[in-house]
Structure formats: C-alpha cells, structure tokens
Motif scaffolding. Structure first.
Motif, PDB file in Angstrom:
ATOM      1  N   ALA A  10      48.914  36.196  17.862  1.00 27.31           N
ATOM      2  CA  ALA A  10      48.879  37.157  16.764  1.00 27.31           C
ATOM      3  C   ALA A  10      48.916  38.586  17.293  1.00 27.31           C
ATOM      4  CB  ALA A  10      47.618  36.945  15.922  1.00 27.31           C
ATOM      5  N   GLU A  59      55.518  34.005  10.389  1.00 28.57           N
ATOM      6  CA  GLU A  59      54.301  33.429   9.825  1.00 28.57           C
ATOM      7  C   GLU A  59      53.173  33.607  10.841  1.00 28.57           C
ATOM      8  OE1 GLU A  59      53.970  32.133   6.711  1.00 28.57           O
ATOM      9  OE2 GLU A  59      56.061  32.719   6.366  1.00 28.57           O
ATOM     10  N   PRO A  60      51.915  33.446  10.411  1.00 29.31           N
ATOM     11  CA  PRO A  60      50.805  33.587  11.367  1.00 29.31           C
ATOM     12  C   PRO A  60      50.887  32.552  12.495  1.00 29.31           C
ATOM     13  CG  PRO A  60      50.005  33.626   9.108  1.00 29.31           C
ATOM     14  CD  PRO A  60      51.455  33.225   9.045  1.00 29.31           C
ATOM     15  N   THR A  62      49.433  29.855  14.827  1.00 33.28           N
ATOM     16  CA  THR A  62      48.358  28.883  14.676  1.00 33.28           C
ATOM     17  C   THR A  62      48.283  28.020  15.920  1.00 33.28           C
ATOM     18  OG1 THR A  62      49.813  27.287  13.591  1.00 33.28           O
ATOM     19  CG2 THR A  62      48.589  28.777  12.156  1.00 33.28           C
TER      20      THR A  62
END
Length: 129
Positions: A10, A59-60, A62
C-alpha cells in the motif's frame, strides 16, 4: 525454477526502505524499477528476485492467505540474523527461527515473519545430519 516473487504494498516508499535494508543485508540490491509502481531486488539479474508493487488494478493491496515467499540462505546463523533484521525493521514474528518439525536437530531450519504490509516471508536453510 522460480524467477521472481511479487508482493503487494500500500506504500511503495515504506516497503522499498524495508526491503532495501533487509535484502541489502544478504547482498541483494535493486535491479529493476518503475517509479511509483514497482521495485525488484536480486543478488544478480540472472537470479530469482523479490519485488514489491502497487497493485496494477489500483485496488487495495491484500495479503494472500497461505501465500509466502521464502528466502534461501546458507546457515542457521544467517537465518537468525535475517529474521532479527526483519523484526528490527518493523516486521512481526510468525515463528521464531529453529528446526522444523520442533525437536529436530537437522534438516529444515527456518524463521517466519511478516513485512510492514503483512506479507508472510520465511528465511530458511537446510542443515545436514
């Protein structure tokens, strides 16, 4: 057989500082980089590499359940030092260094940790009888 492992992040700046220091401790350095997107480290461009990236789909990032990257080292002392370096840089313990299964005195020696984004890694070596 494996050419590279890519881990999502991130925060590329934070991840790159962690891996510059951690992987530098075993002689790996950046060899491939796309600014603000992707960085890869290796001992040489012909060897297996480890990379961090911001997800391509925006997208984030993960953590994969059951996903783990393993760093091959030569001795238990190197495993111990690498594991301690990761924790000193803010990584978290997922299993202290030692033989697996517990009680063994040779074979698979490993320490498990998570990086700053929660990705699971392992430092290991094989020890003869």
């Amino acid at each position: 057989m494996i050419g590279y492992v890519t881990l999502g992040t991130a925060d590329l700046n934070r991840a790159s500082a962690f891996y510059d220091d951690l992987l530098g401790s075993i002689g790996a350095s950046r060899f491939l980089e796309e600014p603000d997107y992707f960085i890869a480290w290796a001992k040489s461009p012909e060897q297996c590499s480890l990379a961090v990236t911001l997800p391509f789909n925006k997208e984030p990032a993960t953590v994969g359940n059951g996903t783990m990257a393993a760093v091959a080292l030569e001795t238990p002392e190197q495993v111990d030092a690498f594991y301690q370096k990761a924790l000193g840089l803010g990584g978290t313990c997922e299993g202290a260094p030692g033989f697996r299964p517990e009680g063994a005195t040779s074979g698979f020696y490993a320490g498990y940790f998570r990086d700053l984004d929660g990705n699971k890694l392992n430092a290991f070596c094989m020890v003869g009888e």
